[in-house]
Design a protein around this motif. Sequence first.
Motif, mmCIF file in Angstrom:
data_model
loop_
_atom_site.group_PDB
_atom_site.id
_atom_site.type_symbol
_atom_site.label_atom_id
_atom_site.label_comp_id
_atom_site.label_asym_id
_atom_site.label_seq_id
_atom_site.Cartn_x
_atom_site.Cartn_y
_atom_site.Cartn_z
ATOM 1 N N VAL A 16 22.500 24.852 26.534
ATOM 2 C CA VAL A 16 23.191 25.184 25.291
ATOM 3 C C VAL A 16 22.542 26.361 24.581
ATOM 4 N N SER A 17 21.245 26.544 24.777
ATOM 5 C CA SER A 17 20.558 27.658 24.130
ATOM 6 C C SER A 17 20.918 28.993 24.766
ATOM 7 N N ASP A 45 20.366 21.418 33.180
ATOM 8 C CA ASP A 45 20.324 20.428 32.099
ATOM 9 C C ASP A 45 21.179 20.924 30.940
ATOM 10 N N PRO A 46 22.243 20.198 30.563
ATOM 11 C CA PRO A 46 23.131 20.652 29.485
ATOM 12 C C PRO A 46 22.403 20.913 28.169
ATOM 13 N N ASP A 47 21.380 20.094 27.855
ATOM 14 C CA ASP A 47 20.656 20.270 26.598
ATOM 15 C C ASP A 47 19.863 21.579 26.579
ATOM 16 N N VAL A 48 19.423 22.037 27.729
ATOM 17 C CA VAL A 48 18.709 23.308 27.810
ATOM 18 C C VAL A 48 19.692 24.466 27.873
ATOM 19 N N ALA A 63 30.637 26.455 27.757
ATOM 20 C CA ALA A 63 29.453 25.791 28.312
ATOM 21 C C ALA A 63 29.248 26.283 29.744
#
Length: 455
Positions: free
Chosen positions: A25-26, A20-23, A39
């Motif tokens: 990123v961290s 998941d890209p949103d996860v 990324a």
Amino acid sequence: MNDLLEQLRAGLPAEALISDPDVMVSYAHDMASFCEAGAPAVVVLPRTVEQVQHVMRTATALRVPVVPQGARTGLSGAANASEGCIVISLTKMDRILEISTVDRIAVVEPGVVNAVLSRAVAEQGLSYPPDPSSWEMCTIGGNIGTASGGLCCVKYGVTAEYVLGLDIVLADGRLLTTGRRTAKGVAGYDLTRLFVGSEGSLGIVVKAVLALKPTPPPQLALAAEFPSAAAACAAVCRIMEEGHTPSLLELMDRTTIQAVNKMAQMGLPETTEALLLAAFDTADPAADLAAVGVLCTEAGATDVVPAESAAESELLLQARRMSLTALETVKSATMIDDVCVPRSQLGAMLEGTAAIAAKYDLTIGVCAHAGDGNTHPVVCFDHEDADESRRARESFDEIMALGLELGGTITGEHGVGVLKKEWLARELGPVGLEMQRGVKRAFDPLGLLNPGKLF
């Protein structure tokens, strides 16, 4: 991308993969400023050596770069993701496998948090001395990757001196065991030391054999106030010249003291230009502190206050531990330098840093492991102000140049990563750089492990 995920899934449980890209990123970067990060294509959280081997075999087959990570508390961008890479986070490999009170060793996985290990061995009457300021968060694998130090290294040394042996997954997935469990051993090249400080560029640590020490007596500390950094540094030189072996010898300048007080209401003396903290864990720490107090007074200290108990001493040490965090609150961003100089040049390093701060009209706080000459000038700036950001970067470079001019090194314990690649080349010189690149090619011929770091 589909081939990569399909092949990874063939040897990994579903919960070990994050796409998941949103996860993701961290997981893109550590705590350093001014360091590029890409990324990741996928994040993997293995729990076993076999799973790490599967990741590396897949990466080699598909020619995908791999970036190993610990807790991402690093300060040089060494854990930053490369575009389209596999990030392999070792935080789930967090077991303490063995503590031997006879052999005085601990065998651990890389995701074990430094403080967790320290407390576990303390229950057995032993200690693991390396204690970075981030010890409550940082992992042993990360400590090994950056060859980290800590507050007590003036007496007890840094991480490299406690790593006896390693299990390493190489770029092609093979498992290499280096070093030993014995107190002595000189068989062959010291590959263990080669991996310590390699920042994940040669292989992935999956197990470490660490040396332990007997638990020392409780330490007592003193705080000495000085009218100048030069006077405090003169006291440091006198203390070491006279043959004292403090368990801790730390320095905080006025900017750092004010930041700590503002953040934590510690009540440190803000009128002083430099505060020197010294501690002893000897059989008679009070006597040692008294002798050091005399040396501080002779060097120009305006006040010397010894702690009366271990609890008071710990409060002083907590103030020093939170220095970097406190300086981060001064402005919206910081660049934390890590220049180590010979102790005899410590005063020149601090005076030169103050001159650089004035030249660039910036706030630069300095805290230091004064006992071994390792300074941490922290450049505070507004990251939304383009001109101030430019001046911050230029001042950072001048501080590193100053360290080299004084016979020092660009990094004492934080590593090179992305932040100091150019400066590593300057410090090593062309022959040294060529040899190190040759070592990299021998272990990672395809250049898949943590590409873009160090060189």
